[in-house]
Design an enzyme around this catalytic site. Sequence first.
Site, PDB file in Angstrom:
ATOM      1  N   LEU B  43       0.823  -1.206   0.000  1.00 17.80           N
ATOM      2  CA  LEU B  43       0.000   0.000   0.000  1.00 17.80           C
ATOM      3  C   LEU B  43       0.853   1.249   0.000  1.00 17.80           C
ATOM      4  O   LEU B  43       0.554   2.214  -0.696  1.00 17.80           O
ATOM      5  CB  LEU B  43      -0.921  -0.013   1.213  1.00 17.80           C
ATOM      6  CG  LEU B  43      -2.089  -0.970   1.061  1.00 17.80           C
ATOM      7  CD1 LEU B  43      -2.909  -1.009   2.336  1.00 17.80           C
ATOM      8  CD2 LEU B  43      -2.970  -0.537  -0.110  1.00 17.80           C
ATOM      9  N   HIS B 266      -1.073  -9.547  18.169  1.00 22.13           N
ATOM     10  CA  HIS B 266      -2.489  -9.470  17.828  1.00 22.13           C
ATOM     11  C   HIS B 266      -3.264 -10.553  18.570  1.00 22.13           C
ATOM     12  O   HIS B 266      -2.878 -11.711  18.554  1.00 22.13           O
ATOM     13  CB  HIS B 266      -2.647  -9.665  16.313  1.00 22.13           C
ATOM     14  CG  HIS B 266      -3.950  -9.203  15.800  1.00 22.13           C
ATOM     15  ND1 HIS B 266      -5.122  -9.835  16.135  1.00 22.13           N
ATOM     16  CD2 HIS B 266      -4.278  -8.172  14.991  1.00 22.13           C
ATOM     17  CE1 HIS B 266      -6.121  -9.200  15.541  1.00 22.13           C
ATOM     18  NE2 HIS B 266      -5.643  -8.187  14.846  1.00 22.13           N
ATOM     19  N   SER B 284      -9.470 -11.611  11.611  1.00 29.89           N
ATOM     20  CA  SER B 284      -9.573 -10.157  11.748  1.00 29.89           C
ATOM     21  C   SER B 284     -10.151  -9.756  13.093  1.00 29.89           C
ATOM     22  O   SER B 284     -11.060 -10.368  13.632  1.00 29.89           O
ATOM     23  CB  SER B 284     -10.474  -9.590  10.669  1.00 29.89           C
ATOM     24  OG  SER B 284     -10.796  -8.254  10.992  1.00 29.89           O
ATOM     25  N   ARG B 337      -5.617  -4.000  21.261  1.00 30.96           N
ATOM     26  CA  ARG B 337      -5.000  -5.313  21.070  1.00 30.96           C
ATOM     27  C   ARG B 337      -4.053  -5.714  22.176  1.00 30.96           C
ATOM     28  O   ARG B 337      -4.009  -6.880  22.561  1.00 30.96           O
ATOM     29  CB  ARG B 337      -4.230  -5.284  19.751  1.00 30.96           C
ATOM     30  CG  ARG B 337      -5.156  -5.127  18.613  1.00 30.96           C
ATOM     31  CD  ARG B 337      -4.450  -4.908  17.322  1.00 30.96           C
ATOM     32  NE  ARG B 337      -5.463  -4.852  16.277  1.00 30.96           N
ATOM     33  CZ  ARG B 337      -5.205  -4.713  15.000  1.00 30.96           C
ATOM     34  NH1 ARG B 337      -3.958  -4.611  14.598  1.00 30.96           N
ATOM     35  NH2 ARG B 337      -6.178  -4.673  14.132  1.00 30.96           N
TER      36      ARG B 337
END
Lengths: 246, 670
Positions: B43, B266, B284, B337
């Site tokens: 990205l 995570h 996710s 998280r």
Amino acid sequence: MNLTLKIWRQKDSKSKGQMVDYKVTDISEHMSFLEMMDVLNEQLVNTGEEPVAFDHDCREGICGMCSMYINGEAHGPDRGVTTCQLHMRMFKDGDTITIEPFRAAAFPVIKDLVVDRTSFERIQQAGGYISVNTSGNTQDANSIPISKHAADEAMDAATCIGCGACVATCKNSSAMLFVGAKVSQYALLPQGQIEAADRVRNMVAQMDLEGFGNCTNTGACEIECPKGISLENIARMNRELMKANL
Amino acid sequence: MALDSKIPHGPIKDKWTDYKNHINLVNPANKRHIDIIVVGTGLAGGSAAATLAELGYNVKAFAYQDSPRRAHSIAAQGGINAAKNYQGDGDSTYRLFYDTVKGGDYRSREANVYRLAEVSANIIDQCVAQGVPFARDYGGLLDNRSFGGVLVSRTFYAKGQTGQQLLLGAYSAMNRQIARGKIEMFNRHEMLDVVKVDGKARGIIARNLITGEIERHSAHAVVIASGGYGNVYFLSTNAMGSNATAAWKIHKKGAYFANPCYTQIHPTCIPRSGDYQSKLTLMSESLRNDGRIWVPKNIEDAKAIQKREIKPTDIAEENRDYFLERRYPAFGNLVPRDVASRAAKERCDAGFGVNATGEAVFLDFATAITRYGKTQAKIHNIENASDAKIYELGQAIVEEKYGNLFQMYEKIVDENPYETPMMIYPATHYTMGGIWVDYNLMTSVDGLYCIGEANFSEHGANRLGASALMQGLADGYFVLPYTIGDYLSNEIRTGKIPTNTPEFDEAEKEVTDRINFFINNNGEYSVDYYHKKLGNIMWEKCGMSRNEQGLKEAMVEIKALREDFWKNVKVPGSANEMNPELEKAGRVADFLELGELFAKDALDRNESCGGHFREESVELEGEQKGEAKRNDTDYAYVAAWEYTGEPADAVLHKEILEFKDIELKQRSYK
Ligand SMILES: Cc1cc2nc3c(=O)[nH]c(=O)nc-3n(C[C@H](O)[C@H](O)[C@H](O)COP(=O)(O)OP(=O)(O)OC[C@H]3O[C@@H](n4cnc5c(N)ncnc54)[C@H](O)[C@@H]3O)c2cc1C
Ligand code: SF4
Ligand code: FES
């Protein structure tokens, strides 16, 4: 599990390839297919042999990099998955597994199981985009309302990961499912309509130029596609092309 | 060299605008004479390459995959944040800024984060214009969801494939420029060194991964967008090829490496199931919107579940410990998280884990399915709907939201998550540390820039969900194209940079010597053997919780492992062909150095911060008892390390962080 693997080995694009037999032992059914390949490669490195080259990266079924022809099927026996998501629980102790690269004239072999899929790149470069300036002077996103249905359908088309299984599995090596998916995504959205005719014409022309075959509606691509891209997209591409040529 | 962050003066809300009004511009006709190298096409790199080419520069872009579309960004699932306030639930630039600084445990740079929040809204406009199919509501407007650590719905998403769609957007913009000849794309090329001429970055040495050929490429500026270094742990959610080489090589050539010890753990990954495992898979975080996290209340139940004697559904509601809802009533399952990860580990360490190894907690959708089912029954006017009908209706809604994630889970674990709760456990995911950059995104080397996950700038000690995609695209589409122009305005008379100079000779020689070493070193062990050992040390001693003694041991062990690697590594095949083992060898060699610096940085930071629980630094009293204790008096700085020869001898430079617009506070999610 103990398995016999018959793997296509080919030094580079110019050399002739051949099938070579290997044995792997103690394979757990929880392993992914690529983890099984890791076990084989570790074994080959330890005995000083060259490991089998294969493409892979995300190992989550999303990058589209892993590409193997397993027992005569692109991405192997399971449905709706890529090779990295194929699990060894699909196989039985004592099985012999044949592993080959994706085969198509437009996907030349680079080494072992690695093939060159840059023909897909060139098709996208021929028009798989919306010509918008990327420096941020765009209108507010909500000023382009899109029906949920259209957005969802565009999204379904856009989930194509560019893996090439559709080509590999097609008896004509046609790339129409891939190109159809890309064309559909844009055809379903209001953005980029102005260049829609050029887009489909250019992409299809490039597809032909790359040496992909034509679609004869066998539908094998849809069955093997790990992302469930439907034949509807090919029909839509054909309609778009007809519209463009009118 | 002193660290100058070049943060513009003036009030925070005007900094970026004022800055843009005053920087030097390059005349469009001159841009044609300027070359820029972009390493990485995720990205960050993809959006930068497309935009720089759009502006008129000549761009050469590099990626090790066979297509830019396959960069690791493709795997991002949950979504991207933007302060659009489309939901009218109180979002604003300031609130996004505030949440990000707080979520980063006050270890990020205020000015950069504010700029990020400011441009975030443009990102969505840009992507929609490119045809990114974000989720829509029935009125045709963009839909949003919420992510951990925030109280508003500001996350835009495209099913569970947001990264894929955003990357395909950037990739399509790149394709347009490739077709126009403004981007020259080098697929299957790996950058192996940067070349400096008179102190400025002027090019790179790259290896063609198909032929093995070593190539020289020159440019007026070099941009590194090579992603994060989470694979230093061997097991992580990163793609297999994700690596630190580009970042580490520029570090060795003078770019400071900042906060290497900040990695994100995570909370919602699929637990590991055996020693053969090659990577971990993320579920996710958006699942926490609807999933409830629990373990059994009674240890006997936990033991029985571990042995598969009873099923999770056998445990009555009152015997379940929804530990996040219990400990953090305000945020519940949506705590950030780090908090969620530590809480899960705490329960598992206490013996309440729910898989065979005791390293998993449940993520349960039963409540959500019933809730949605009831609403659907009402909407469809189904009276006295049976439980089964309600479940069916609810399941359809959950499937629509998270279907592909559920499918992925089922493929990997071989259990149906609609019927039995998912099992999850924390795993290494994202790296907040990275190359130090100033406000212009320039490293401590002139003309060398670093963007996206590879730099350190916006995330502090803990990244909130959906903010990495935002940063990557902000850097590439909207920030770098301005800031690099300021630098390049002095380069319009430079002319083409030749590659037949001593600087290129020397860099190329270093690269070839190293490759030849690997090929000729007839050692005993494979590259993976070393990578796994390193990963083990990292997870045990530099993982979620750390202490002084462990970190000191880690430094010694990593150094010893590195020495052994250079003696005993074995790389089959040759240098002038496609050779994946050789590629791995170079990457692991760099991880073996980075790992030691990582431990050194963690040792230096004697505070608990973000996902990093320093066992010596814990709240002993009050409402926060047992929670991580940050120490602002001594550690409110960015640790930027200068390479001097050995990772252990790296020199620390401190960028003291100033918080003028946000008060430093205890981070509480109670
Ligand atoms: C499973 C998963 C889910 C995630 N979900 C989210 C989410 O929902 N929201 C969110 O905000 N973030 C999410 N993230 C984080 C986010 O995806 C990444 O931080 C981000 O995509 C990084 O982008 P990047 O452009 O900096 O790097 P990457 O996308 O990693 O790109 C790196 C590029 O560099 C190239 N490269 C690397 N080294 C070299 C070299 N030496 N030579 C040449 N090329 C090189 C690669 O080929 C690649 O093109 C997720 C991450 C993972 C792993
Ligand atoms: S259409 Fe399906 S099979 Fe073909 S490239 Fe796309 S994802 Fe792969
Ligand atoms: S490795 Fe990415 S799809 Fe298989």
